[in-house]
Design an enzyme around this catalytic site. Structure first.
Site, mmCIF file in Angstrom:
data_model
loop_
_atom_site.group_PDB
_atom_site.id
_atom_site.type_symbol
_atom_site.label_atom_id
_atom_site.label_comp_id
_atom_site.label_asym_id
_atom_site.label_seq_id
_atom_site.Cartn_x
_atom_site.Cartn_y
_atom_site.Cartn_z
ATOM 1 N N ASP A 63 8.661 58.232 20.722
ATOM 2 C CA ASP A 63 8.263 57.533 21.524
ATOM 3 C C ASP A 63 6.476 57.416 22.422
ATOM 4 O O ASP A 63 6.796 58.745 22.875
ATOM 5 C CB ASP A 63 8.727 56.729 22.289
ATOM 6 C CG ASP A 63 8.121 55.015 22.520
ATOM 7 O OD1 ASP A 63 6.889 55.001 21.729
ATOM 8 O OD2 ASP A 63 8.455 54.158 23.103
ATOM 9 N N ALA A 113 3.467 57.567 25.257
ATOM 10 C CA ALA A 113 3.634 56.830 26.850
ATOM 11 C C ALA A 113 2.069 56.536 27.173
ATOM 12 O O ALA A 113 0.504 56.941 26.527
ATOM 13 C CB ALA A 113 3.473 57.965 26.690
ATOM 14 N N LYS A 163 5.387 54.152 31.024
ATOM 15 C CA LYS A 163 5.922 53.991 29.492
ATOM 16 C C LYS A 163 5.403 52.089 30.359
ATOM 17 O O LYS A 163 5.676 51.588 30.906
ATOM 18 C CB LYS A 163 7.259 54.156 28.709
ATOM 19 C CG LYS A 163 7.004 55.344 28.042
ATOM 20 C CD LYS A 163 7.325 56.107 27.184
ATOM 21 C CE LYS A 163 8.250 54.810 26.057
ATOM 22 N NZ LYS A 163 7.305 54.399 25.790
ATOM 23 N N GLY A 179 2.952 48.444 25.903
ATOM 24 C CA GLY A 179 3.133 47.414 24.837
ATOM 25 C C GLY A 179 4.314 46.736 25.326
ATOM 26 O O GLY A 179 4.865 45.626 24.589
ATOM 27 N N GLU A 218 13.131 50.429 24.791
ATOM 28 C CA GLU A 218 12.632 51.711 25.114
ATOM 29 C C GLU A 218 13.276 52.854 26.196
ATOM 30 O O GLU A 218 13.966 54.097 25.584
ATOM 31 C CB GLU A 218 11.305 52.204 25.635
ATOM 32 C CG GLU A 218 9.956 51.118 24.390
ATOM 33 C CD GLU A 218 9.050 51.257 24.939
ATOM 34 O OE1 GLU A 218 7.519 51.212 24.234
ATOM 35 O OE2 GLU A 218 8.116 51.774 26.318
HETATM 36 C C1 5RP Z 1 4.784 50.220 24.968
HETATM 37 C C2 5RP Z 1 4.434 51.871 25.202
HETATM 38 C C3 5RP Z 1 3.974 52.471 24.843
HETATM 39 O O1 5RP Z 1 4.687 53.672 24.124
HETATM 40 C C4 5RP Z 1 2.965 53.508 25.555
HETATM 41 O O2 5RP Z 1 1.787 52.233 26.091
HETATM 42 C C5 5RP Z 1 1.829 53.851 24.811
HETATM 43 O O3 5RP Z 1 1.671 53.070 23.940
HETATM 44 P P1 5RP Z 1 -0.301 52.909 22.423
HETATM 45 O O4 5RP Z 1 0.609 54.658 21.705
HETATM 46 O O5 5RP Z 1 -0.263 51.615 22.090
HETATM 47 O O6 5RP Z 1 -1.743 54.376 23.112
HETATM 48 O O7 5RP Z 1 4.970 52.325 26.261
HETATM 49 O O8 5RP Z 1 5.782 49.764 25.991
#
Ligand code: 5RP
Length: 236
Positions: free
Chosen positions: A80, A82, A97, A100, A106
């Site tokens: 994932d 962050a 995190k 999104g 998560e």
């Molecule tokens: C979603 C998250 C994402 O992993 C975090 O916001 C990073 O996002 P991106 O890869 O779009 O920069 O925690 O809840």
């Protein structure tokens, strides 16, 4: 190199670390989406558990086998993105995190995985967490109670709006998110415990010591970093 190109690099590297037969947790967000696409392209014999409806649907649309934690309660690896990554005081990696909005699922999926690989471009590597507003997921009916308590802790909560602009953002689990402009979080364990102590808080976006490896990309390519390396690499 653009930020999108950097995200693409780590997504590809993480997909290369997955092998046939693995059970893989799929993260959420733009970097995780690139990872899911790279992984699907490898056409491995794997099964997946997703951390959001969006990632679940994307993976299925790409022909991947996606199941639930009921069917697959143990994962080999979770990958994932962050919002921030830093070296934690406990010797592990600490993250913010939830940018999104998927922090609750998560954290649940990550907790079921033996390895948690965080994929990030180098703008996410920091010395101290807290520049990025810390997301806190809250039961809807508790919002009038939780918000002032977070404010009293000096965390400056702000209710996240839906992307459509039509009312508050609602998570996959039907909750609200308060984004907290904490500033430098010098003692993340303490902050996490204080937030957790408020009735009505479901989860917060501090992922402390959960990630086992960070893949961080920048002009020099992809670096595989553990906590001690991140101290040297941090940018702020
Ligand atoms: C979603 C998250 C994402 O992993 C975090 O916001 C990073 O996002 P991106 O890869 O779009 O920069 O925690 O809840």
């Amino acid at each position: 190199m653009t930020q999108d190109e950097a995200k693409g690099l780590v997504a590809r590297r993480a997909a290369e670390l997955v092998a046939d037969g693995m059970v893989v947790g799929l993260g959420t967000g733009t970097t995780a989406t690139l990872f899911i696409r790279e992984l699907a392209a490898r056409k491995l014999d794997i099964r997946c558990v997703a951390s959001s409806d969006a990632s679940h649907q994307l993976a299925e649309s790409l022909g991947m086998r996606v199941a639930t934690l009921k069917e697959l309660p143990e994962l080999d690896v979770y990958v994932d993105g962050a919002d921030e990554v830093c070296a934690g005081a406990g010797g592990g990696l600490d993250l913010i995190k939830g940018g999104g909005g998927a922090l609750l699922r998560e954290k649940i999926v990550a907790s079921a995985a033996r390895e948690f690989i965080v994929v990030a471009d180098s703008t996410k590597a920091v010395e101290v967490l807290g520049k990025f507003p810390l997301p806190v997921e809250v039961i809807k009916m508790a919002l009038p109670l939780v918000e002032p308590k977070l404010a009293a802790q000096g965390l400056h909560p702000k209710l996240r709006a839906a992307k459509s602009g039509d009312g508050p953002y609602v998570t996959d689990e039907g909750n609200y998110i308060l984004d907290c402009a904490c500033g430098r979080i010098e003692e993340p364990e303490v902050t996490a415990a204080e937030i957790r102590s408020i009735v009505g808080v479901v989860e917060h976006g501090l992922f402390l010591g959960m990630a086992t490896l960070a893949l961080v990309s920048g002009e020099d390519g992809v670096k595989e970093l553990r906590a001690q390396d991140l101290q040297a690499h941090a940018m702020r």
